[in-house]
Design a protein around this motif. Structure first.
Motif, mmCIF file in Angstrom:
data_model
loop_
_atom_site.group_PDB
_atom_site.id
_atom_site.type_symbol
_atom_site.label_atom_id
_atom_site.label_comp_id
_atom_site.label_asym_id
_atom_site.label_seq_id
_atom_site.Cartn_x
_atom_site.Cartn_y
_atom_site.Cartn_z
ATOM 1 N N ASP A 1 -8.920 6.813 6.584
ATOM 2 C CA ASP A 1 -7.771 7.678 6.326
ATOM 3 C C ASP A 1 -8.015 8.591 5.128
ATOM 4 O OD1 ASP A 1 -6.581 6.231 8.316
ATOM 5 O OD2 ASP A 1 -4.766 5.751 7.176
ATOM 6 N N ASP A 2 -7.236 9.657 5.094
ATOM 7 C CA ASP A 2 -7.084 10.525 3.910
ATOM 8 C C ASP A 2 -8.267 11.460 3.649
ATOM 9 O OD1 ASP A 2 -4.875 8.959 3.742
ATOM 10 O OD2 ASP A 2 -5.240 8.160 1.748
ATOM 11 N N HIS B 1 -3.471 12.653 10.271
ATOM 12 C CA HIS B 1 -2.821 11.742 9.327
ATOM 13 C C HIS B 1 -1.875 12.543 8.429
ATOM 14 C CE1 HIS B 1 -2.125 8.234 6.976
ATOM 15 N NE2 HIS B 1 -2.889 8.544 5.950
ATOM 16 N N HIS C 1 0.322 14.864 3.430
ATOM 17 C CA HIS C 1 0.318 13.458 3.016
ATOM 18 C C HIS C 1 1.246 13.195 1.831
ATOM 19 C CE1 HIS C 1 -1.002 9.380 2.191
ATOM 20 N NE2 HIS C 1 -1.736 9.391 3.285
ATOM 21 N N TYR D 1 0.830 -1.193 0.000
ATOM 22 C CA TYR D 1 0.000 0.000 0.000
ATOM 23 C C TYR D 1 0.864 1.242 0.000
ATOM 24 C CZ TYR D 1 -2.581 3.740 2.313
ATOM 25 O OH TYR D 1 -3.085 4.950 2.664
ATOM 26 N N GLU E 1 0.902 4.236 -2.632
ATOM 27 C CA GLU E 1 0.666 5.643 -2.298
ATOM 28 C C GLU E 1 1.816 6.499 -2.785
ATOM 29 O OE1 GLU E 1 -2.199 6.666 1.331
ATOM 30 O OE2 GLU E 1 -0.098 6.359 1.799
HETATM 31 ZN ZN ZN Z 1 -2.974 7.852 3.948
#
Ligand code: ZN
Length: 363
Positions: free
Chosen positions: A159-160, A209, A213, A102, A106
């Motif tokens: 998340d995100d 988070h 990012h 993952y 990302e």
């Molecule tokens: Zn994330």
């Protein structure tokens, strides 16, 4: 003399007739015995193996079915076959490789300078959304209360976000009377701004988070990490009034993209009394956005059922993850039916962490 001789002959004839009868009888008995033996032999030779074969066939079919189920289970739960002797943190450890995939994905997305959250992808029409919500409400009549508790908690984490789907996500959670945790990032889209406050107002836990990012920025140096944490902390505080103390590293604490030693970043979080959370269950929604709701749930439930203790489930509140929202009603219903208590992360929640803070910074 003649009389005696005659008598003897007759006598001999009688004896011989008697002998013939006995012999015939003896033969009949032998034939009967032979038939009996033949029957027994037939049963022994044919019937027993046939019934044994039938029994073994049935047994084999059952074992085959069990094996198939186990294989499915292993595929669902990846490496979590033996859950009984595994602690939640051990389980978390085995997730590292999963998380790497993952993380790499990302990173790939972000190395092109594009955040999936912030791109202007097309939204579904309002009509579609309304229909989805109606379906959800229709299914939820009888599942607002939980009657059985198996002793394990499940923390649903998103998340995100926030994204343009956050409102719909919050509605589904409300419908099922479930509180979750949102690891948010900064999103400059005007239409998503109210969601930071709404997450808090609807009783969910808001958590950090990162601000950008973008791995290259967040993990460029310890200073840039600290700056990023401060920015998202202050942003959340300004938006909601919450002095947030929960954090999730972009890519998790075991990410391989950080240019600085993760222990030094953990030291900073520790100084600031911020607890970081990884996960020990995931849907895979960030890895493959084409997964169907039922595939997402199969993934999650595989992990959750295999975890010896509580589960922290990683999902995403992203514009290209509508299947995550569609999957929620069935997921929540199944978890409740199986006796799991669904909770938001709180101060006393024991964190799942892929990499532990050792208190020693490596140079
Ligand atoms: Zn994330």
């Amino acid at each position: 003399m003649e009389f005696r001789k005659k008598t003897l002959t007759e006598y001999e004839k009688e004896i011989s007739a008697e002998e013939i009868r006995e012999e015939k009888e003896f033969h009949r008995r032998r034939v009967r015995n032979f038939k009996r033996m033949l029957m027994v032999t037939f049963i022994a030779v044919c019937a027993i193996p046939v019934s044994m074969c039938t029994y073994l066939m049935i047994k084999m079919n059952r074992l085959d079915a069990r094996l198939e189920k186990l294989v499915d289970r292993v595929e669902e739960g990846k490496t979590f076959v033996d859950s009984e002797n595994t602690s939640p943190n051990d389980v978390a450890g085995t997730l590292v490789s999963e998380q790497m995939a993952y993380g790499d994905l990302e990173k790939g997305t972000e190395s092109e300078g594009i955040r999936v959250t912030l791109t202007d992808s097309k939204e579904n029409s309002d009509g579609t959304h309304t229909e989805d919500i109606e379906d959800v409400e229709g299914d939820s009549q009888d599942i607002t209360e939980q009657t059985y508790y198996n002793g394990k908690k499940v923390y649903l984490t998103f998340d995100d976000g926030p994204s343009t789907y956050t409102g719909e996500l919050l509605d589904v959670l409300d419908t099922y009377n479930v509180k979750a945790t949102f690891f948010v990032v900064y999103n400059d889209k005007e239409e998503v701004q109210p969601y930071y406050q709404e997450i808090v107002d609807r009783g969910h836990t808001i958590a950090m988070h990162s601000y950008s990012h973008v791995y290259d920025q967040v993990y460029a140096s310890k200073d840039s990490f600290v700056e990023d944490v401060e920015k998202i902390h202050d942003f959340i505080y300004d938006e909601t009034g919450v002095d947030c103390r929960f954090y999730r590293f972009p890519g998790g604490s075991s990410n391989q993209v950080s240019k600085v030693d993760i222990q030094s970043l953990m030291a900073y979080l520790d100084e600031e009394n911020i607890t970081y959370f990884d996960w020990n269950s995931l849907s895979g929604d960030a890895v493959d956005s084409s997964l169907t709701p039922s595939e997402l749930n199969t993934n999650i439930l595989g992990y959750v059922r295999a975890n010896a203790g509580d589960s922290v489930v990683l999902m995403h509140d992203l514009q290209n993850n509508h299947a995550t929202i569609e999957a929620l009603p069935e997921l929540i219903q199944t978890l409740k039916e199986e006796g799991y208590e669904i909770c938001p992360i709180e101060d006393d929640t024991i964190p799942v962490q892929h990499v532990q803070y050792t208190g020693e910074e490596n140079p």
